[in-house]
Write a protein that holds these residues in place. Sequence first.
Motif, short mmCIF file in Angstrom:
data_model
loop_
_atom_site.label_atom_id
_atom_site.label_comp_id
_atom_site.label_asym_id
_atom_site.label_seq_id
_atom_site.Cartn_x
_atom_site.Cartn_y
_atom_site.Cartn_z
N GLN A 1 -18.50 -42.73 -17.80
CA GLN A 1 -17.10 -42.36 -17.61
C GLN A 1 -16.84 -41.76 -16.23
N LYS A 2 -17.73 -40.85 -15.83
CA LYS A 2 -17.52 -40.18 -14.55
C LYS A 2 -18.86 -40.00 -13.83
N PRO A 3 -18.94 -40.43 -12.58
CA PRO A 3 -20.22 -40.31 -11.87
C PRO A 3 -20.54 -38.87 -11.51
N VAL A 4 -21.86 -38.55 -11.53
CA VAL A 4 -22.29 -37.24 -11.05
C VAL A 4 -22.46 -37.28 -9.54
N LEU A 5 -22.68 -38.49 -9.00
CA LEU A 5 -22.82 -38.66 -7.55
C LEU A 5 -22.07 -39.93 -7.17
N ASP A 6 -21.18 -39.79 -6.19
CA ASP A 6 -20.33 -40.92 -5.77
C ASP A 6 -20.48 -41.11 -4.26
N ILE A 7 -21.13 -42.20 -3.87
CA ILE A 7 -21.36 -42.50 -2.45
C ILE A 7 -20.30 -43.51 -2.01
N ARG A 8 -19.54 -43.14 -0.98
CA ARG A 8 -18.46 -44.01 -0.52
C ARG A 8 -18.60 -44.33 0.97
N SER A 9 -18.79 -45.61 1.26
CA SER A 9 -18.82 -46.12 2.64
C SER A 9 -19.75 -45.29 3.53
N LEU A 10 -20.92 -44.96 3.02
CA LEU A 10 -21.86 -44.12 3.76
C LEU A 10 -22.50 -44.91 4.90
N THR A 11 -22.45 -44.32 6.09
CA THR A 11 -23.07 -44.92 7.27
C THR A 11 -23.91 -43.87 7.98
N THR A 12 -25.16 -44.22 8.26
CA THR A 12 -26.06 -43.33 9.00
C THR A 12 -26.68 -44.12 10.14
#
Length: 610
Positions: free
Chosen positions: A305-316
Motif C-alpha cells: 500500500q505504501k512504500p517505506v523507501l521511495d527512490i525518485r529519479s535518483l542520479t549520482t
Amino acid sequence: MSLPDQKQATSPVLSVRNLTTAFNNGGIWNPVVKNVSFDVNAGETVAIVGESGSGKSVTSLSIMGLLNSKATRISGEIFLNGQNLLSLKENQLRNLRGREMAMIFQEPMTSLNPVFTIGRQISEALTCHGDISAKAAKAETLRLLDKVRIPNAASRFSDYPHQFSGGMRQRVMIAMALASRPKLLIADEPTTALDVTIQAQILDLIKTLQEEEGTSVLFITHDMGVVAETADRTVVMYRGEMVENGATADLFRQAAHPYTRALLSAVPHLGSMNGIAEPLPFPVIDMATGEKHDPIPVSRPVDMQKPVLDIRSLTTRYHITGGLLGKTTGAVHAVENVSFQLFAGETLALVGESGCGKSSIGRTIMRLANATSGEILLKDEDLLRLPAEKLRLARRNVQMIFQDPFASLNPRMSVGNAIAEPLIQHGLLSKTAAREKATALLERVGLSADIMKRYPHEFSGGQRQRIAIARALALDPKVIVADEAVSALDVSIKAQVCNLMMDLQESLGLSYLFISHDMAVVERVSHRVAVMYLGEIVEIGSRQAVFENPQHPYTRKLMAAVPVLDPARRHMKRQLQAEELRSPIRPVGYMVPERHYAEITPGHFVMQMN
C-alpha cells in the motif's frame, strides 16, 4: 609426427603422495593438510574442492613451495614430471616456478605490482626464465595479451593494474602464468571475486588455452558449479583431509562421502524456484553427515500500500578533473535517473555486474555518497535534503550490511562494544542496558553471549557477518541495505546467513535492499528484482516474472552465465564475448537519452532499446 612412448603418455604431470603440511603455533606443530594423495595427468583438469579452512589452498601453496619454511613443515612427496619438489633447494625450485609450473591467485590486484606496467611484468616473467631480448619479450607479451582476449593489447601494454577491471586483471595474471608455457597451471579460486559473466569468460578462456597448449590444470575452488563445468576429476577436502577422489561425473552422480553430498546439496540451482511465487529459505544441511532438511514455506506478507523507501529519479555522478587548473573533464554516471519503491516486509534485489551502479545506489541512500539530483523519501522525508542532525536521526531507520564484515568492524573494539555503540551514541540506552541488548541481539543471530569480549579477528567470516547483522539491528531499523552481504561466504554459510536474514524479516517486518551479482541466491530470497546496467535499471518486476520470463538481453546474459551442476557441460563453452562492461564515463555536457519502458505484465517493466 612421432607418437609419445606409452610411459610418457601415462605418467602424471603432477603426483602428490601423502602430503602433510603443519604450521608452527607456539612451538606446537599443527597439521592443516593430512596425508593427501592425488595425480594430475597431461591435459587434465583436476579440481580440489572444499570450504574455507579445508586445506585446499595450503595444498596448492605447498606444491608451489610458497609457504614460509621457518613456520611450516612439509612431508610426503610431490613429483612434477618425475622430479620430487620437496628434495629441491630454493634456487632450483625458483627456476621451476613459472617455467614448469605457474599459479593464478584469487586476487590479482594483490599479486600484480601496482608500480609497474602490466607489459613490463609479463615481459619480466619471460626474461627471467629464458634467454630472450627485450624486443622479443615485448612481442611475445603482446601475443599473450591477444591470446587471453585483452582488447587493444598494443595500446594497453603500458597501462598499470589499477587501470583494468577485475576480470581483465585476472586475464593479465593468466597471461603471466602462461608466459613460459608451464606444464602445470594451478588456479586458486581464480573466479571467486568476479561477476558471473566475467567468471564464465575466464572459465572459457582457461578451457581454450588448455586445448591449445595441452596444459594440465589444478583448479582450487569451493564452487561446485564451477567444478561441474571444468574438472575431469575432483578431490574433495574436509578439515585438512581428502575425503573423496574420483571422476567428476561419477562424484556428481553418486557421491560416496556425506560431506561431498552436503556440498552438492547446498548449491542453489538457478530455476529451482520456477512456479513458486514467494521467497523460500535454503535447505538446512548438516555438512558433517550430509543430512538435508527441506525448508518449511512461510508466508512473508508484503504491504504494497505504501512504500517505506521511495527512490525518485535518483542520479549520482562522480566528477573527473584534470589539467593544470583541475578543470572538470567529465563524470562517472554511476546512477542515472533511477526510480523504484521498497515496501514493508519486502526484499528487492538489485543485480548486475561490477560497475553497474548498484552499490552506488546503496551508498547514496545512506548518504555515504552525494547524489547529483533526485529524491530519497523515507517516511515522507527526503534524506537528500535533511540537515546533519535530522539525518543522524533518520539513519536509525536505514542501516547497512557491507560485503566485508572484517573491514566494517573496528578491529580494536570487542564485538559487544561494537553492537552497543550505536545505542549509546544515539542516547537510547545506558551502557549497561546497551550491553544487555547487544547480548540479546547476538543470541538472536545465532551466537552465544560469551563472545561479547572477543574481537573480530577471532571469528570466521560467517560469524563476522552475523555480528554485522546484529549491529545493523541494534537501532531497530525499518530498512536494511545489504551490499553483497553473502557473496564472500562459503556455500553452506551463505545459506545459513540468508535463512537468518529471512527469519529476521518475518519476525521484525524488515525491508531489504539486497544488492548482489549472485543470480541463484537472488532467485531464492527476493520478492522483486531490478536489473542494472551502466547506472540504469533495464528491467524490474516480480522475481518470478524476471527469472521465468526475462526480456532484456542483459538479463538473459546474466542468467546464461550462471554455472550449472551438470558435468556433461564440462567441455561446453558459452562463447560469451570477452569484453569489459562499457565505461560509464561521459564528457562534460553529455545529454542522457530519454528512456522508455514497456510493461510486459503487471509490474514487470523493461527498458526499450533504441
